[in-house]
Design an enzyme around this catalytic site. Structure first.
Site, mmCIF file in Angstrom:
data_model
loop_
_atom_site.group_PDB
_atom_site.id
_atom_site.type_symbol
_atom_site.label_atom_id
_atom_site.label_comp_id
_atom_site.label_asym_id
_atom_site.label_seq_id
_atom_site.Cartn_x
_atom_site.Cartn_y
_atom_site.Cartn_z
ATOM 1 N N ASN A 186 0.838 -1.216 0.000
ATOM 2 C CA ASN A 186 0.000 0.000 0.000
ATOM 3 C C ASN A 186 0.868 1.259 0.000
ATOM 4 O O ASN A 186 0.375 2.347 0.287
ATOM 5 C CB ASN A 186 -0.943 0.020 1.213
ATOM 6 C CG ASN A 186 -0.178 0.077 2.534
ATOM 7 O OD1 ASN A 186 1.027 -0.147 2.557
ATOM 8 N ND2 ASN A 186 -0.865 0.375 3.625
ATOM 9 N N ASP A 224 -4.147 -2.402 1.054
ATOM 10 C CA ASP A 224 -3.737 -2.427 2.458
ATOM 11 C C ASP A 224 -4.139 -3.766 3.089
ATOM 12 O O ASP A 224 -5.322 -4.129 3.078
ATOM 13 C CB ASP A 224 -4.443 -1.259 3.175
ATOM 14 C CG ASP A 224 -3.962 -1.097 4.604
ATOM 15 O OD1 ASP A 224 -3.286 -1.998 5.132
ATOM 16 O OD2 ASP A 224 -4.298 -0.052 5.194
ATOM 17 N N SER A 278 11.912 -0.799 21.856
ATOM 18 C CA SER A 278 11.160 0.248 21.144
ATOM 19 C C SER A 278 9.756 -0.295 20.945
ATOM 20 O O SER A 278 9.530 -1.511 21.041
ATOM 21 C CB SER A 278 11.789 0.561 19.777
ATOM 22 O OG SER A 278 11.382 -0.395 18.810
ATOM 23 N N LYS A 310 6.679 -6.449 17.054
ATOM 24 C CA LYS A 310 7.203 -7.678 16.431
ATOM 25 C C LYS A 310 7.074 -8.858 17.406
ATOM 26 O O LYS A 310 6.802 -9.984 16.992
ATOM 27 C CB LYS A 310 8.662 -7.507 16.012
ATOM 28 C CG LYS A 310 8.903 -6.383 15.030
ATOM 29 C CD LYS A 310 8.337 -6.652 13.646
ATOM 30 C CE LYS A 310 9.370 -7.177 12.724
ATOM 31 N NZ LYS A 310 8.929 -7.133 11.306
ATOM 32 N N GLN A 355 15.626 -11.123 12.442
ATOM 33 C CA GLN A 355 16.650 -10.506 11.601
ATOM 34 C C GLN A 355 17.328 -9.329 12.302
ATOM 35 O O GLN A 355 16.681 -8.547 12.998
ATOM 36 C CB GLN A 355 15.999 -10.037 10.299
ATOM 37 C CG GLN A 355 16.974 -9.386 9.341
ATOM 38 C CD GLN A 355 16.392 -9.192 7.958
ATOM 39 O OE1 GLN A 355 16.801 -9.831 7.004
ATOM 40 N NE2 GLN A 355 15.421 -8.297 7.860
ATOM 41 N N VAL A 389 19.970 -4.664 8.475
ATOM 42 C CA VAL A 389 20.462 -5.029 7.135
ATOM 43 C C VAL A 389 21.214 -3.838 6.539
ATOM 44 O O VAL A 389 20.866 -2.690 6.801
ATOM 45 C CB VAL A 389 19.263 -5.387 6.226
ATOM 46 C CG1 VAL A 389 19.722 -5.789 4.835
ATOM 47 C CG2 VAL A 389 18.435 -6.504 6.855
ATOM 48 N N ASN A 441 24.047 1.797 6.563
ATOM 49 C CA ASN A 441 23.677 2.616 5.405
ATOM 50 C C ASN A 441 23.808 4.104 5.741
ATOM 51 O O ASN A 441 24.259 4.910 4.928
ATOM 52 C CB ASN A 441 22.241 2.295 4.964
ATOM 53 C CG ASN A 441 22.121 0.889 4.378
ATOM 54 O OD1 ASN A 441 23.120 0.194 4.216
ATOM 55 N ND2 ASN A 441 20.904 0.466 4.076
#
Ligand code: USQ
Length: 382
Positions: A32, A74, A179, A185, A208, A211, A240
């Protein structure tokens, strides 16, 4: 085999779609555009524009003669989910369709509310749709190492045997996040585990770590197929971000003492882990958990690595410890087990100087798009 990628427009979703399409699976992506919209609303767009899904699938088809179906909608909307499952009847669902940012979840009440509703609502609808339309399907859910937090004992791979007053039982490893995003999660994992027990779902839950990376095999030769690359405080992950900061001449933002240690992985390994999970499915009624990372580093170690890679390109990188906007331990024990994915065949990529240099070279091409105000805004978690 029909594979549905929920969240197929995202940083990991789109590269996963291309990899599995290339491997010959019948792919549908659904999204979405939540990530795109939140980034626009918060003025933290990624480093470069990426085409929308209409265009991405066209470019992919031009390049490979392979079709990827796509659905814009969605997953919180049951009528959208029911129509999609009824039409596509997936054998595997790869579930990335969550608000993925810890800092965003801590921004304000609205962001917290969106994170709770989206992440739990989507997971619940995927479970209900599997029960109704594809009861044997394999759900592969991207969880997070942050579900475990940073306990004083070794972190096991999902499960732990506890001896108590002379008796023993296997439980899910204790979870305590730092958090709201990570807490949703945990709740997602709990929902899955409940319905594994109730309805015999077949689940792989991938814990995970953060990344890093830009290129995957499928996007290397056509930059229009690259994933989003976020470097901002809300959606960018630390490696990153540091690469972009180095290129921009912005002192690397090490939060607090910089002893925070996490398990990291290259984006190519995310795709490999998901593929291996898909090719080696669990039994029905099994909730299989893998800890999905390759190497652990402290933030200080990451900053030093980026500084060293900068030297290769004659970029002088400054490192600056700044007050930590997050509430987290800055020095702690960290020893998580991560053997499950290696046992089913993962051949890891490591965070070498060459990998960082290649990322820096790519980021340098977009240097004019880097905006300092996106790099740091100091969202306070407490
Ligand atoms: N950090 C800095 N400076 C920065 C950014 C981050 O010192 O400029 C530190 C953070 O304080 C933290 C560590 O680097 O201790 C990792 O931060 P991150 O932003 O790379 O990762 P995190 O917020 O934990 O979330 C990311 C993804 C999330 C995924 C998670 C895996 O956004 O979707 O679930 O990594 S894990 O961290 O293992 O829970």
């Amino acid at each position: 085999m029909r594979v549905l990628i929920a969240g197929g427009d995202g940083y990991l979703g789109w590269p996963t779609a291309m990899k599995l399409s290339q491997a010959g699976y019948d792919i549908a992506v659904a999204d979405n555009y939540l990530r795109r919209n939140l980034a626009r609303d918060e003025d933290v767009e990624p480093l470069y524009d990426v085409p929308n899904l209409h265009d991405r699938v066209k470019i992919w088809e031009e390049q490979t003669q392979k079709k990827i179906s796509f659905y814009i909608g969605d997953f919180q909307d049951w009528s959208f989910v029911a129509k999609l499952f009824d039409e596509f009847r997936p054998d595997v669902i790869i579930h990335y369709a969550e608000q993925p940012s810890a800092p965003y979840s801590m921004l304000n009440r609205q962001a917290a509310d969106l994170t709770i509703r989206n992440n739990l609502g989507v997971t619940a609808n995927i479970i209900f749709a599997v029960k109704e339309f594809s009861p044997d399907a394999h759900i592969i859910k991207i969880g997070t190492m942050g579900e475990y937090g940073t306990p004083e004992i070794d972190i096991e791979e999902g499960w732990i045997n506890i001896k108590h007053k002379g008796r023993e039982h296997k439980f899910m490893y204790p979870r305590q996040a730092s958090s709201l995003y990570h807490t949703t999660k945990i709740m997602g994992t709990d929902l899955l585990w409940f319905y594994v027990r109730m309805w015999g779902l077949r689940v792989t839950d991938l814990m995970q770590g953060p990344v890093y990376g830009i290129f995957t095999d499928e996007s290397r030769n056509d930059h229009r197929l690259l994933p989003f690359f976020s470097y901002d405080e809300l959606f960018g992950t630390v490696i990153n971000r540091f690469v972009v900061q180095a290129v921009a001449g912005y002192p690397l933002t090490v939060y607090g003492k910089g002893g925070q240690t996490r398990g990291y992985l290259d984006i190519r390994d995310t795709l490999n882990c998901v593929t291996l999970s898909l090719e080696n499915p669990p039994e029905k009624g099994e909730h299989r958990i893998f800890n999905q990372f390759v190497e652990t580093f402290s933030v200080n170690q990451l900053a030093e690595k980026v500084k060293e890679a900068g030297r290769e390109l004659e970029i002088e990188v400054e490192i600056k410890n700044i007050e930590n906007p997050r509430k987290e331990l800055e020095e702690h024990y960290y020893n998580p087990v991560h053997t499950g994915l290696l046992e089913i065949g993962l051949k890891p990529h490591y965070l070498t100087k060459d990998v960082l240099v290649e990322m820096m070279e790519c980021v340098t091409k977009h240097k004019d798009n880097i905006h300092d105000h996106k790099i740091f805004r100091g969202t306070q978690w407490a």
